[in-house]
Design a protein around this motif. Structure first.
Motif, mmCIF file in Angstrom:
data_model
loop_
_atom_site.group_PDB
_atom_site.id
_atom_site.type_symbol
_atom_site.label_atom_id
_atom_site.label_comp_id
_atom_site.label_asym_id
_atom_site.label_seq_id
_atom_site.Cartn_x
_atom_site.Cartn_y
_atom_site.Cartn_z
ATOM 1 N N ILE A 45 -7.614 -1.462 -19.167
ATOM 2 C CA ILE A 45 -6.840 -1.999 -18.036
ATOM 3 C C ILE A 45 -7.767 -2.801 -17.118
ATOM 4 O O ILE A 45 -7.430 -3.895 -16.667
ATOM 5 C CB ILE A 45 -6.154 -0.850 -17.250
ATOM 6 N N ARG A 46 -8.976 -2.272 -16.893
ATOM 7 C CA ARG A 46 -9.884 -2.966 -15.967
ATOM 8 C C ARG A 46 -10.405 -4.274 -16.562
ATOM 9 O O ARG A 46 -10.483 -5.282 -15.867
ATOM 10 C CB ARG A 46 -11.031 -2.043 -15.558
ATOM 11 N N THR A 47 -10.722 -4.284 -17.844
ATOM 12 C CA THR A 47 -11.212 -5.550 -18.425
ATOM 13 C C THR A 47 -10.070 -6.572 -18.492
ATOM 14 O O THR A 47 -10.287 -7.752 -18.248
ATOM 15 C CB THR A 47 -11.836 -5.355 -19.827
ATOM 16 N N SER A 48 -8.861 -6.121 -18.772
ATOM 17 C CA SER A 48 -7.718 -7.055 -18.803
ATOM 18 C C SER A 48 -7.473 -7.632 -17.417
ATOM 19 O O SER A 48 -7.155 -8.814 -17.265
ATOM 20 C CB SER A 48 -6.439 -6.346 -19.254
ATOM 21 N N SER A 49 -7.630 -6.794 -16.399
ATOM 22 C CA SER A 49 -7.307 -7.213 -15.027
ATOM 23 C C SER A 49 -8.292 -8.240 -14.489
ATOM 24 O O SER A 49 -7.983 -8.964 -13.543
ATOM 25 C CB SER A 49 -7.277 -5.996 -14.106
ATOM 26 N N LYS A 50 -9.498 -8.303 -15.083
ATOM 27 C CA LYS A 50 -10.489 -9.291 -14.617
ATOM 28 C C LYS A 50 -10.005 -10.716 -14.839
ATOM 29 O O LYS A 50 -10.506 -11.652 -14.234
ATOM 30 C CB LYS A 50 -11.822 -9.069 -15.338
ATOM 31 N N HIS A 51 -9.030 -10.904 -15.704
ATOM 32 C CA HIS A 51 -8.494 -12.247 -15.947
ATOM 33 C C HIS A 51 -7.492 -12.666 -14.880
ATOM 34 O O HIS A 51 -6.976 -13.777 -14.926
ATOM 35 C CB HIS A 51 -7.803 -12.300 -17.315
ATOM 36 N N LEU A 52 -7.170 -11.761 -13.954
ATOM 37 C CA LEU A 52 -6.130 -12.039 -12.959
ATOM 38 C C LEU A 52 -6.768 -12.073 -11.573
ATOM 39 O O LEU A 52 -7.179 -11.032 -11.062
ATOM 40 C CB LEU A 52 -5.061 -10.942 -13.014
ATOM 41 N N PRO A 53 -6.887 -13.257 -10.980
ATOM 42 C CA PRO A 53 -7.569 -13.374 -9.690
ATOM 43 C C PRO A 53 -6.924 -12.469 -8.631
ATOM 44 O O PRO A 53 -5.697 -12.381 -8.561
ATOM 45 C CB PRO A 53 -7.379 -14.853 -9.323
ATOM 46 N N ASP A 54 -7.755 -11.817 -7.835
ATOM 47 C CA ASP A 54 -7.304 -10.983 -6.703
ATOM 48 C C ASP A 54 -6.397 -9.827 -7.107
ATOM 49 O O ASP A 54 -5.637 -9.329 -6.291
ATOM 50 C CB ASP A 54 -6.548 -11.824 -5.648
ATOM 51 N N TYR A 55 -6.440 -9.432 -8.349
ATOM 52 C CA TYR A 55 -5.559 -8.340 -8.769
ATOM 53 C C TYR A 55 -6.381 -7.089 -9.015
ATOM 54 O O TYR A 55 -7.370 -7.118 -9.741
ATOM 55 C CB TYR A 55 -4.811 -8.730 -10.044
ATOM 56 N N SER A 56 -5.962 -6.014 -8.364
ATOM 57 C CA SER A 56 -6.648 -4.760 -8.618
ATOM 58 C C SER A 56 -5.616 -3.769 -9.157
ATOM 59 O O SER A 56 -4.611 -3.491 -8.502
ATOM 60 C CB SER A 56 -7.306 -4.319 -7.311
ATOM 61 N N PRO A 57 -5.800 -3.298 -10.381
ATOM 62 C CA PRO A 57 -4.739 -2.517 -11.028
ATOM 63 C C PRO A 57 -4.532 -1.157 -10.365
ATOM 64 O O PRO A 57 -5.482 -0.522 -9.918
ATOM 65 C CB PRO A 57 -5.251 -2.340 -12.460
ATOM 66 N N HIS A 58 -3.296 -0.751 -10.306
ATOM 67 C CA HIS A 58 -2.923 0.553 -9.772
ATOM 68 C C HIS A 58 -2.739 1.488 -10.978
ATOM 69 O O HIS A 58 -1.827 1.285 -11.782
ATOM 70 C CB HIS A 58 -1.614 0.381 -8.988
ATOM 71 N N ILE A 59 -3.631 2.466 -11.101
ATOM 72 C CA ILE A 59 -3.598 3.378 -12.254
ATOM 73 C C ILE A 59 -3.343 4.784 -11.731
ATOM 74 O O ILE A 59 -4.008 5.224 -10.788
ATOM 75 C CB ILE A 59 -4.945 3.347 -13.018
ATOM 76 N N LYS A 60 -2.397 5.477 -12.330
ATOM 77 C CA LYS A 60 -2.075 6.811 -11.823
ATOM 78 C C LYS A 60 -1.795 7.775 -12.981
ATOM 79 O O LYS A 60 -0.961 7.473 -13.838
ATOM 80 C CB LYS A 60 -0.833 6.716 -10.927
ATOM 81 N N GLN B 294 0.820 -1.212 0.000
ATOM 82 C CA GLN B 294 0.000 0.000 0.000
ATOM 83 C C GLN B 294 0.851 1.259 0.000
ATOM 84 O O GLN B 294 0.383 2.320 -0.351
ATOM 85 C CB GLN B 294 -0.917 -0.013 1.218
ATOM 86 N N ASN B 295 2.110 1.121 0.446
ATOM 87 C CA ASN B 295 2.961 2.299 0.516
ATOM 88 C C ASN B 295 3.470 2.748 -0.837
ATOM 89 O O ASN B 295 3.923 3.867 -0.975
ATOM 90 C CB ASN B 295 4.173 2.029 1.420
ATOM 91 N N PHE B 296 3.426 1.881 -1.819
ATOM 92 C CA PHE B 296 3.966 2.259 -3.121
ATOM 93 C C PHE B 296 3.009 3.222 -3.812
ATOM 94 O O PHE B 296 1.899 2.861 -4.165
ATOM 95 C CB PHE B 296 4.198 1.022 -3.990
ATOM 96 N N LYS B 297 3.453 4.453 -3.956
ATOM 97 C CA LYS B 297 2.564 5.488 -4.480
ATOM 98 C C LYS B 297 2.830 5.785 -5.949
ATOM 99 O O LYS B 297 2.113 6.547 -6.569
ATOM 100 C CB LYS B 297 2.767 6.787 -3.681
ATOM 101 N N GLY B 298 3.914 5.248 -6.482
ATOM 102 C CA GLY B 298 4.266 5.570 -7.863
ATOM 103 C C GLY B 298 4.952 6.922 -7.940
ATOM 104 O O GLY B 298 5.164 7.596 -6.931
ATOM 105 N N GLN B 299 5.282 7.312 -9.164
ATOM 106 C CA GLN B 299 6.043 8.556 -9.372
ATOM 107 C C GLN B 299 5.181 9.795 -9.214
ATOM 108 O O GLN B 299 3.995 9.772 -9.507
ATOM 109 C CB GLN B 299 6.558 8.595 -10.808
ATOM 110 N N GLU B 300 5.832 10.874 -8.831
ATOM 111 C CA GLU B 300 5.188 12.191 -8.863
ATOM 112 C C GLU B 300 5.388 12.756 -10.278
ATOM 113 O O GLU B 300 6.254 12.280 -11.008
ATOM 114 C CB GLU B 300 5.833 13.106 -7.825
#
Ligand SMILES: [Zn+2]
Length: 389
Positions: free
Chosen positions: A319-334, A17-23
């Motif tokens: 990204i969201r439709t692709s991610s539905k193929h990956l169990p328990d994965y919620s994409p981080h979009i920024k 949860q701490n990974f915030k990605g780049q500014e």
């Protein structure tokens, strides 16, 4: 024991949860700068032989400390630089025995990539070790058969050229040469007369091997989908920084510059070559571009949606439709691009061609099997979503 496990899983969740990605990226001077001369050679320390004279090989002069541990100093090509300390060397001993190896970083950098070893340079095995300040210590069983030890599996210019040959059946073409004279390869997939065009870029940053793997799986899948290859025309530039990759650089090209900050002033040959090639190549509508990278964890960087007025907007849905193929994965979009200058490739492509643009980032430690599933699902879902736009 149970408590320890609970604590461990709690701390892992916290890290995630701490990974915030780049500014948002600030412009930097991208004129060529001197780099450290890489020492490539072979050293004997007692019965230990260490060598880094191969594509991607990088470390400073090894030595033995007072306890007999093998110390491998690691240094960036120049500074300032993003902390992605790459190393790769080959090591053997006369007699079969276990050795203690210490990776020694300059004090302001920390260990980032846990070592992997390989006998054949194809199959890699993860090693565990211990960080202490700017040192990382691990143990390895050695013999007279040299082993590669590297921060990430080696995937250098020769490997990329071979991958292109295997995939397309032809020698890779090039958009031009780097300052060190290496070709920057490209190939096309799909229907060359289609005006619906896409561009896929990769490896501006040398250590980002997991992002490169994602690009490979993604392109391999796309090129097998007739619905894509009949109707679209794609350009693939899988290796924009072959000089940096083969030198074993942390981040920069052979002129000491982060290429993904040079898409505004174009001081570097590599970025200029891509810019000029695209001017001729784009004949229709550039509908999508992806720039593949790696960072601490999987993340997607997009153009701030408010900037896309009147333009195509499908990337988040894709990204969201692709991610539905990956169990328990919620994409981080920024969102990462808000306003000029367009320092990075994806913002340049967005501003210049009005294309939907994405930075597809894979975590340093993301498992290969997950990368494969994610990339292939992304290719299949791309074909579906393009039908709607
Ligand atoms: Zn990168």
């Amino acid at each position: 024991m149970y408590k320890i496990l609970l604590l461990m899983s709690f701390s892992i969740t916290l890290i995630a949860q701490n990974f915030k990605g780049q500014e948002p990226i600030k412009p930097v001077d991208t004129r060529s700068r001197p780099t450290l001369g890489r020492c490539k050679g072979r050293v004997e320390l007692g019965d230990v032989i260490i060598e880094n004279k191969f594509e991607g090989g990088a470390c400073e002069q090894p030595y033995l400390d007072s306890t007999g541990a093998i110390c491998i100093p690691i240094a960036p090509e120049n500074e300032p630089i993003n902390s992605s300390p790459w190393y790769a060397f080959r090591i053997s001993t006369e007699e079969h025995r276990e050795v203690e190896i210490k990776l020694i970083y300059p004090s302001k950098y920390k260990h980032r990539y846990d070592p992997k070893w390989s006998g054949d340079r194809v199959h890699w095995h993860q090693l565990g070790g211990k960080s202490s300040g700017s040192e990382y210590t691990f143990y390895l069983e050695l013999s007279n058969r040299p082993l590669f030890v590297a921060s990430q599996p080696l995937f250098t210019s020769s490997d990329v050229y071979r991958w292109i040959l295997d995939l397309t059946g032809s020698e890779p073409l090039k958009i031009g040469n780097t300052p060190n004279g290496l070709p920057i390869p490209y190939f096309e997939i799909g229907n060359k007369s289609s005006k619906r065009q896409l561009v896929f870029l990769g490896r501006q940053h040398p250590p980002e091997v997991t992002g490169h793997k994602a690009m490979q799986y993604f392109i391999e899948e796309l090129s097998q989908l007739p619905e894509f290859t009949d109707n679209y025309h794609a350009l693939v530039l899988p290796l924009l920084n072959p000089d940096g990759v083969d030198a074993g650089n942390w981040r920069h090209n052979s002129r000491g510059v982060d290429l993904n900050r040079d898409w505004y002033e174009f001081h570097q040959d590599e970025t200029r070559l891509v810019r000029d090639f695209l001017k001729n190549w784009v004949q229709g509508d550039l509908i999508f571009s992806i720039d593949f990278h790696s960072t601490y964890e999987d993340i997607y960087y997009i153009v701030n949606p408010d900037l896309k007025k009147g333009r195509t907007r499908f990337v988040e849905e894709w990204i969201r439709t692709s991610s539905k193929h990956l169990p328990d994965y919620s994409p981080h979009i920024k969102p990462l691009y808000f306003e000029p200058p367009t320092s990075t490739a994806f913002s340049y492509l967005f501003e210049t061609y009005g294309t939907e643009a994405l930075v597809f980032e894979i975590g340093d430690k993301t498992e290969d099997e997950f990368i494969r599933k994610k990339s292939r699902a992304s290719a299949r879902e791309l074909v579906e979503i393009l039908k709607k736009y």
